[in-house]
Write a protein that holds these residues in place. Structure first.
Motif, PDB file in Angstrom:
ATOM      1  N   VAL A 168      27.858  12.886  -2.850  1.00  0.00           N
ATOM      2  CA  VAL A 168      28.051  12.656  -1.415  1.00  0.00           C
ATOM      3  C   VAL A 168      27.999  14.003  -0.730  1.00  0.00           C
ATOM      4  CG1 VAL A 168      29.607  11.816   0.358  1.00  0.00           C
ATOM      5  CG2 VAL A 168      29.525  10.677  -1.860  1.00  0.00           C
ATOM      6  N   ARG A 169      27.179  14.082   0.330  1.00  0.00           N
ATOM      7  CA  ARG A 169      27.161  15.341   1.095  1.00  0.00           C
ATOM      8  C   ARG A 169      27.698  15.082   2.496  1.00  0.00           C
ATOM      9  NH1 ARG A 169      21.074  16.490  -0.772  1.00  0.00           N
ATOM     10  NH2 ARG A 169      21.603  15.596  -2.768  1.00  0.00           N
ATOM     11  N   ARG A 170      28.512  15.980   2.974  1.00  0.00           N
ATOM     12  CA  ARG A 170      29.088  15.846   4.315  1.00  0.00           C
ATOM     13  C   ARG A 170      28.043  16.150   5.362  1.00  0.00           C
ATOM     14  NH1 ARG A 170      34.574  16.136   2.935  1.00  0.00           N
ATOM     15  NH2 ARG A 170      34.700  14.068   2.048  1.00  0.00           N
ATOM     16  N   CYS A 171      28.034  15.406   6.446  1.00  0.00           N
ATOM     17  CA  CYS A 171      27.135  15.755   7.548  1.00  0.00           C
ATOM     18  C   CYS A 171      27.843  15.420   8.834  1.00  0.00           C
ATOM     19  CB  CYS A 171      25.794  15.071   7.383  1.00  0.00           C
ATOM     20  SG  CYS A 171      25.354  13.780   8.482  1.00  0.00           S
ATOM     21  N   PRO A 172      28.268  16.422   9.598  1.00  0.00           N
ATOM     22  CA  PRO A 172      29.040  16.168  10.815  1.00  0.00           C
ATOM     23  C   PRO A 172      28.228  15.307  11.786  1.00  0.00           C
ATOM     24  CG  PRO A 172      28.842  18.523  10.362  1.00  0.00           C
ATOM     25  CD  PRO A 172      27.949  17.831   9.408  1.00  0.00           C
ATOM     26  N   VAL A 203      20.411   7.885   3.586  1.00  0.00           N
ATOM     27  CA  VAL A 203      20.063   8.895   4.594  1.00  0.00           C
ATOM     28  C   VAL A 203      20.811   8.551   5.882  1.00  0.00           C
ATOM     29  CG1 VAL A 203      18.150   9.795   6.010  1.00  0.00           C
ATOM     30  CG2 VAL A 203      17.767   9.255   3.584  1.00  0.00           C
ATOM     31  N   LYS A 204      21.529   9.510   6.440  1.00  0.00           N
ATOM     32  CA  LYS A 204      22.205   9.299   7.724  1.00  0.00           C
ATOM     33  C   LYS A 204      21.704  10.343   8.701  1.00  0.00           C
ATOM     34  CE  LYS A 204      25.178   7.526  10.608  1.00  0.00           C
ATOM     35  NZ  LYS A 204      24.966   6.168  11.151  1.00  0.00           N
ATOM     36  N   ARG A 205      21.230   9.909   9.842  1.00  0.00           N
ATOM     37  CA  ARG A 205      20.682  10.801  10.872  1.00  0.00           C
ATOM     38  C   ARG A 205      19.708  11.810  10.264  1.00  0.00           C
ATOM     39  NH1 ARG A 205      26.424  10.597  13.015  1.00  0.00           N
ATOM     40  NH2 ARG A 205      26.313   9.511  14.998  1.00  0.00           N
ATOM     41  N   GLY A 206      18.840  11.266   9.384  1.00  0.00           N
ATOM     42  CA  GLY A 206      17.761  12.092   8.860  1.00  0.00           C
ATOM     43  C   GLY A 206      18.120  12.983   7.697  1.00  0.00           C
ATOM     44  N   ARG A 207      19.376  12.948   7.239  1.00  0.00           N
ATOM     45  CA  ARG A 207      19.781  13.813   6.119  1.00  0.00           C
ATOM     46  C   ARG A 207      20.210  12.988   4.927  1.00  0.00           C
ATOM     47  NH1 ARG A 207      23.802  18.215   8.523  1.00  0.00           N
ATOM     48  NH2 ARG A 207      23.777  18.850   6.335  1.00  0.00           N
ATOM     49  N   VAL A 208      19.820  13.435   3.743  1.00  0.00           N
ATOM     50  CA  VAL A 208      20.247  12.745   2.531  1.00  0.00           C
ATOM     51  C   VAL A 208      21.742  13.011   2.348  1.00  0.00           C
ATOM     52  CG1 VAL A 208      20.027  12.644   0.021  1.00  0.00           C
ATOM     53  CG2 VAL A 208      17.985  12.903   1.451  1.00  0.00           C
ATOM     54  N   GLY A 236       0.850  -1.198   0.000  1.00  0.00           N
ATOM     55  CA  GLY A 236       0.000   0.000   0.000  1.00  0.00           C
ATOM     56  C   GLY A 236       0.869   1.225   0.000  1.00  0.00           C
ATOM     57  N   PRO A 237       0.267   2.413   0.079  1.00  0.00           N
ATOM     58  CA  PRO A 237       1.098   3.632   0.163  1.00  0.00           C
ATOM     59  C   PRO A 237       1.829   3.651   1.506  1.00  0.00           C
ATOM     60  CG  PRO A 237      -1.227   4.142  -0.283  1.00  0.00           C
ATOM     61  CD  PRO A 237      -1.169   2.704   0.092  1.00  0.00           C
ATOM     62  N   LEU A 238       3.161   3.710   1.425  1.00  0.00           N
ATOM     63  CA  LEU A 238       3.980   3.588   2.638  1.00  0.00           C
ATOM     64  C   LEU A 238       4.779   4.863   2.876  1.00  0.00           C
ATOM     65  CD1 LEU A 238       5.522   0.070   1.844  1.00  0.00           C
ATOM     66  CD2 LEU A 238       3.489   0.553   3.213  1.00  0.00           C
ATOM     67  N   ALA A 239       5.173   5.063   4.113  1.00  0.00           N
ATOM     68  CA  ALA A 239       6.000   6.246   4.414  1.00  0.00           C
ATOM     69  C   ALA A 239       6.901   5.993   5.611  1.00  0.00           C
ATOM     70  CB  ALA A 239       5.100   7.456   4.687  1.00  0.00           C
ATOM     71  N   VAL A 240       8.033   6.693   5.614  1.00  0.00           N
ATOM     72  CA  VAL A 240       8.885   6.788   6.803  1.00  0.00           C
ATOM     73  C   VAL A 240       9.071   8.272   7.078  1.00  0.00           C
ATOM     74  CG1 VAL A 240      11.074   6.178   7.899  1.00  0.00           C
ATOM     75  CG2 VAL A 240      10.227   4.793   5.989  1.00  0.00           C
ATOM     76  N   ALA A 241       8.755   8.676   8.294  1.00  0.00           N
ATOM     77  CA  ALA A 241       8.964  10.081   8.675  1.00  0.00           C
ATOM     78  C   ALA A 241      10.157  10.166   9.620  1.00  0.00           C
ATOM     79  CB  ALA A 241       7.724  10.643   9.359  1.00  0.00           C
ATOM     80  N   CYS A 242      11.059  11.102   9.321  1.00  0.00           N
ATOM     81  CA  CYS A 242      12.239  11.323  10.169  1.00  0.00           C
ATOM     82  C   CYS A 242      12.154  12.742  10.706  1.00  0.00           C
ATOM     83  CB  CYS A 242      13.526  11.201   9.354  1.00  0.00           C
ATOM     84  SG  CYS A 242      13.575   9.767   8.265  1.00  0.00           S
ATOM     85  N   TRP A 243      12.486  12.905  11.970  1.00  0.00           N
ATOM     86  CA  TRP A 243      12.466  14.237  12.573  1.00  0.00           C
ATOM     87  C   TRP A 243      13.711  14.434  13.426  1.00  0.00           C
ATOM     88  CZ3 TRP A 243      10.131  18.555  11.542  1.00  0.00           C
ATOM     89  CH2 TRP A 243      10.152  19.588  12.478  1.00  0.00           C
ATOM     90  N   GLU A 244      14.427  15.495  13.145  1.00  0.00           N
ATOM     91  CA  GLU A 244      15.649  15.818  13.881  1.00  0.00           C
ATOM     92  C   GLU A 244      16.575  14.621  14.011  1.00  0.00           C
ATOM     93  OE1 GLU A 244      14.311  17.770  17.449  1.00  0.00           O
ATOM     94  OE2 GLU A 244      14.163  19.689  16.402  1.00  0.00           O
ATOM     95  N   ASP A 261      18.741   6.265   9.890  1.00  0.00           N
ATOM     96  CA  ASP A 261      19.763   5.781   8.949  1.00  0.00           C
ATOM     97  C   ASP A 261      19.055   4.849   7.982  1.00  0.00           C
ATOM     98  OD1 ASP A 261      21.398   7.052  10.766  1.00  0.00           O
ATOM     99  OD2 ASP A 261      22.466   5.258  11.416  1.00  0.00           O
ATOM    100  N   LEU A 262      18.943   5.245   6.729  1.00  0.00           N
ATOM    101  CA  LEU A 262      18.080   4.525   5.790  1.00  0.00           C
ATOM    102  C   LEU A 262      18.717   4.440   4.410  1.00  0.00           C
ATOM    103  CD1 LEU A 262      14.991   6.682   6.728  1.00  0.00           C
ATOM    104  CD2 LEU A 262      15.162   4.259   7.271  1.00  0.00           C
TER     105      LEU A 262
END
Ligand code: NIG
Ligand code: FE
Length: 444
Positions: free
Chosen positions: A438-442, A426-431, A39-47, A401-402
């Motif tokens: 590749v994007r850096r994310c401290p 996605v690492k800690r909610g950020r692409v 079905g229509p699926l979702a994952v929501a990430c916050w902070e 982390d996805l």
């Protein structure tokens, strides 16, 4: 807190989501990927954390119930792909200098792995190159490998020292691991592996091995603990390398100093490693391609009790060494022993960064199913590195982390041999990876 508008990520349009919800898997549960589909699926990430996962309308309701505006969530279209937790590589020798392709030729002509080491090659040649390398060179090499790992879906990796074999270089390797962890986006779990081999300067002496063990316990370990970076201590427990007794002394001292324990156990010959890992309550026993019957029984007893030791299997190593001697993964699963898989990334026995490739080898050579292999690189790998409360499954409260994969099903992950199938990471909610960037994310 970062800006409100950037704090949310909503992934929609997945064909299925393998959540891995529910903790460490063993026995028949090794295949339980806790999938949501149809079905229509979702994952929501916050902070940086998972807020909700499931049917889209339910996830939307939960967002609203939390008092969060839907327009604070950046949308990511999974476009019919598979969503899994970020992969966790529970055994790597990430930081090293030099390459060893020449050894591959020697092995093809019949030389044994330990024979090459005994002659001053193998691990010792990487030690010489690593001691001679600058920090900048070590950082650059490891950074390049990390970018490749990320592109293959790895969001967390254990990383060992063990190519220094002296106080200064072991600390330098751990410092490089720490710097790369802070730099992100791949999160690193540092392990001290001073007992990886006996270095050249001790080899001529009749008491060489014991004198080196004394150096590890008396000098290196206290310095590593003072440095405060390593979380684990590991030993290469193997016939003709470090005995079970020597390994026990090193790990005992490490535990006393507050480090968690893991072990290279029975890679090439039964060496009492599995038995020792069970006795000491190591979080992980790795390799296990040649464990004794008693060793397997000891791991099974530990799994049935309250201190399971994760069997972290490294089939790319058996494959690359051409041993045709793989860890008996099916026996472990039948015995109720939790199984994880890792790359063993290193320049001598496993020059690969790819967990999907390791999953393929595990399915082909150890008869794991794709679902069992996926559990082995997510939730069970999270237990292997002691981070199961933070990662390894898509459950509210855990780190976001996805991976969005370019295939619709779990079975297709190991099926496309050697393909790069991670579309978005996605690492800690950020692409942090997507569309080849590749994007850096401290991490702090
Ligand atoms: O896990 N066997 C010991 N350590 C590594 C290999 C390291 C090397 O050959 O450089 C392993 O296979
Ligand atoms: Fe290893």
């Amino acid at each position: 807190m970062s800006g409100f508008a950037a704090s949310g990520l909503l992934i929609e349009g997945a064909a299925s989501i393998a959540t891995m919800a529910g903790g460490l898997r063993c026995g028949s549960a090794q295949a339980d990927v806790a999938t949501i589909s149809g079905g229509p699926l979702a994952v929501a990430c916050w902070e940086g954390r998972i807020l909700a996962v499931g049917w889209s309308d339910e996830v939307h309701r939960q967002i609203v119930a939390e008092g969060l505006p839907l327009d604070a969530f950046r949308r990511l279209d999974a476009a019919g792909g598979l969503v899994t937790p970020g992969l966790i590589d529970a055994h790597t020798h990430l930081v090293f200098a030099g390459t060893r392709e020449g050894e591959w030729q020697m092995r093809a002509r019949g030389a044994g792995y330990l024979e090459i080491l005994e002659a001053g090659g193998g691990i010792l040649s990487t030690v010489a190159a690593t001691r001679a390398a600058s920090d900048a060179d070590l950082l650059a090499g490891a950074r390049r490998r990390l970018a490749e790992m990320l592109a293959s879906g790895t969001t967390t990796a254990e990383a060992k020292s063990g190519y220094g074999l002296d106080v200064a270089t072991e600390l330098r390797q751990l410092d490089v691991i720490d710097r790369l962890d802070r730099e992100g986006p791949v999160q690193l779990v540092p392990t001290y592996l001073g007992a990886h081999a006996v270095p050249a300067e001790y080899r001529g002496r009749p008491d060489g091995i014991e004198a080196y063990v004394a150096d590890v316990v008396g000098k290196q370990l206290p310095a590593v603990v003072r440095q405060g970076i390593a979380r684990f201590c590991d030993v290469f427990c193997e016939r003709d390398v470090f005995s079970a007794d020597q390994s026990a002394r090193i790990l005992g001292a490490a535990r006393g100093a507050g480090l968690a324990l893991r072990l290279h156990a029975d890679e090439l010959a039964p060496s009492g490693g599995a038995e020792l890992a069970a006795e000491l309550g190591c979080l992980s026993a790795d390799h296990l391609a040649a464990s004794s019957e008693e060793g397997i029984a000891a791991l099974a007893r530990a799994a049935a009790g309250d201190r399971p030791v994760v069997a972290t299997l490294l089939p790319a190593t058996s494959w690359f060494l051409g041993k045709h001697h793989f860890a008996p993964a099916r026996r472990f699963i039948d015995a109720g022993i939790p199984v994880a898989l890792a790359t063993d990334l290193n320049p001598g026995t496993s020059p690969t960064v790819s967990l999907p490739l390791v999953m393929s080898i595990a399915c082909l050579e150890m008869s794991l199913t794709p679902a069992e292999a996926l559990v082995a690189v997510t939730i069970n790998a999270a237990h292997s590195v002691g981070l199961s409360s933070e990662m390894g499954s898509i459950e509210p409260g855990k780190q976001a982390d996805l991976v969005v994969w370019d295939v619709p099903s779990i079975d297709q992950l190991p099926y496309w041999l050697g393909a790069r199938l991670a579309r978005t990471v996605v690492k800690r909610g950020r692409v942090v990876f997507g569309n080849g960037r590749v994007r850096r994310c401290p991490s702090t």
